[in-house]
Design an enzyme around this catalytic site. Structure first.
Site, PDB file in Angstrom:
ATOM      1  N   GLN A 201     -21.397  26.714  35.036  1.00  0.00           N
ATOM      2  CA  GLN A 201     -21.355  27.732  36.103  1.00  0.00           C
ATOM      3  C   GLN A 201     -22.618  27.694  36.971  1.00  0.00           C
ATOM      4  OE1 GLN A 201     -21.436  31.821  34.774  1.00  0.00           O
ATOM      5  NE2 GLN A 201     -20.666  32.618  36.707  1.00  0.00           N
TER       6      GLN A 201
ATOM      7  N   ARG B 215     -19.798  16.912  28.974  1.00  0.00           N
ATOM      8  CA  ARG B 215     -18.382  16.746  29.349  1.00  0.00           C
ATOM      9  C   ARG B 215     -18.164  15.475  30.147  1.00  0.00           C
ATOM     10  NH1 ARG B 215     -16.519  21.776  32.636  1.00  0.00           N
ATOM     11  NH2 ARG B 215     -18.464  22.827  32.169  1.00  0.00           N
TER      12      ARG B 215
ATOM     13  N   TYR C 197     -25.620  33.373  19.539  1.00  0.00           N
ATOM     14  CA  TYR C 197     -26.136  32.983  20.862  1.00  0.00           C
ATOM     15  C   TYR C 197     -27.502  33.641  21.096  1.00  0.00           C
ATOM     16  CZ  TYR C 197     -26.253  32.932  26.056  1.00  0.00           C
ATOM     17  OH  TYR C 197     -26.599  32.779  27.381  1.00  0.00           O
TER      18      TYR C 197
ATOM     19  N   LYS D 155     -31.240  32.033  21.546  1.00  0.00           N
ATOM     20  CA  LYS D 155     -32.003  32.263  22.777  1.00  0.00           C
ATOM     21  C   LYS D 155     -33.404  32.799  22.456  1.00  0.00           C
ATOM     22  CE  LYS D 155     -29.517  30.787  26.101  1.00  0.00           C
ATOM     23  NZ  LYS D 155     -30.053  29.700  26.945  1.00  0.00           N
TER      24      LYS D 155
END
Ligand code: NAD
Ligand code: AKB
Length: 316
Positions: free
Chosen positions: A12, A36, A141, A145
């Site tokens: 994104q 990817r 997550y 972080k």
């Protein structure tokens, strides 16, 4: 000469910051990479396959390409991470350690590593949360972080590595849709309303979270990247956000433009993740150290995003 490597460039933020950096530094000086497989259109055409968990290949690419700066955007976000904690740990913690280690070894000038509001947890203050607060998250997550932030500060202090980053809030954008986070509901809701469809929301109607529109996020990243190093008191911990809203408030905002829009609420595990995050942030350190100033209000963001979703829909 500046030669930038971007990891996670098909995501994104990656797709949009890549375009911006290519515009500024030229296509040959910006190496875009992702785990990817690249597709055959737009920016992804020139994207090379690079898995950040493979430190040896990462080092080879940095050396071969004469990389001077790194934008490290490869990550597993909160929703996907909670479903696959091992993957989140490998990509976020091991991958980021590799980036920091290779950066010191190869003499990289500047490394940008985004952090997230997910570093906060149930014991953090909920409103106007300052940079220095309790950071004991309970999502995998968030844990990775916090680990990234501590490692970045360590590498900065111990090896003098220039590591910079922002604790981003939920980011809203229409060019590349988010697919892996908890705050993605807001983009989905705006898209559904713009296309004349109903929406089922996976967060509780009153789950308020800090948010920001992508153009402001990109401007902030570029400001921090170009900021005078001597002004930076923190490494990757800067809080920023432009506004905060709950799903119900966003629904009402959208009903201003689409009066017939209908939302139903079926909270799932993502509501649990979001329940530990702040409702609003104290962004004063970013204002003081590198002149952070968002431009888009909630109204303006909703107007702009819904207009763009409708435009994209008529083109297809
Ligand atoms: P994203 O999920 O859209 O993109 C991440 C990219 O990383 C994907 O293209 C994915 O293919 C790639 N990737 C996954 N594993 C990889 C690996 N092993 N090696 C290389 N690439 C790999 O995420 P994003 O929203 O662009 O986020 C970028 C950074 O910003 C992340 O650090 C994220 O934590 C942070 N952030 C994002 C938001 C947000 O709302 N988008 C908010 C806070 C923080
Ligand atoms: C997510 O929801 O996981 C991200 C974030 C706030 O880090 N958007």
């Amino acid at each position: 000469m500046t030669r930038i490597l971007i990891t996670g460039a098909l995501g994104q933020i990656g797709t949009e910051i890549s375009a911006l950096l290519i515009e500024k530094y030229g296509k040959k000086n910006v190496i875009i990479s992702d785990m990817r497989e690249p597709s055959k259109n737009g920016i992804s055409e020139n994207c090379r396959k690079l898995d950040v968990t493979d430190g040896a290949v990462l080092e080879k690419v940095v050396n071969e390409e004469g990389i001077t700066d790194i934008f490290h955007l490869a990550a597993i976000l909160s929703a996907t991470g909670e479903r696959n904690p091992e993957l989140a740990y490998m990509v976020n913690s091991v991958g980021t350690f590799n980036i920091l280690k290779v950066s010191v070894k190869t003499g990289i000038n500047k490394v940008i590593i985004p952090s997230s509001i997910a570093v906060y947890g149930p014991s953090s203050p909920k409103k106007d949360t300052p940079v220095i607060s309790v950071t004991r998250p309970d999502s995998i997550y968030g844990i990775t972080k916090v680990d990234n932030e501590l490692l970045s500060s360590y590498f900065r202090k111990k090896f003098g590595l220039d590591v910079r980053g922002i604790r981003f809030p939920g980011l809203l954008s229409y060019k590349t849709l988010p697919t892996a986070g908890t705050t993605d509901y807001a983009v989905d809701m705006i898209m559904k309303a713009s296309l004349g469809e109903d929406y089922t929301c996976y967060l509780s109607p009153d789950r308020t979270l800090p948010m920001m529109y992508m153009p402001d996020a990109l401007e902030a990243l570029m400001k921090l990247y170009n900021a005078d190093k001597s002004r930076l008191r923190y490494s990757t911990e800067y809080n920023i956000s432009a506004f905060a809203f709950s799903p119900k408030q966003l629904e009402n905002e959208l009903k201003r433009i689409f009066p017939g829009f209908k939302v139903s609420y079926v909270p799932d595990y993502r509501d649990e993740i979001a329940s530990g995050w702040p409702e609003s942030l104290d962004c004063s350190d970013a204002v003081k150290d590198w002149d952070f100033k968002p431009r888009f209000s909630l109204h303006e963001m909703v107007d702009d995003m819904s207009r763009n979703f409708r435009l994209l829909n008529t083109k297809h």
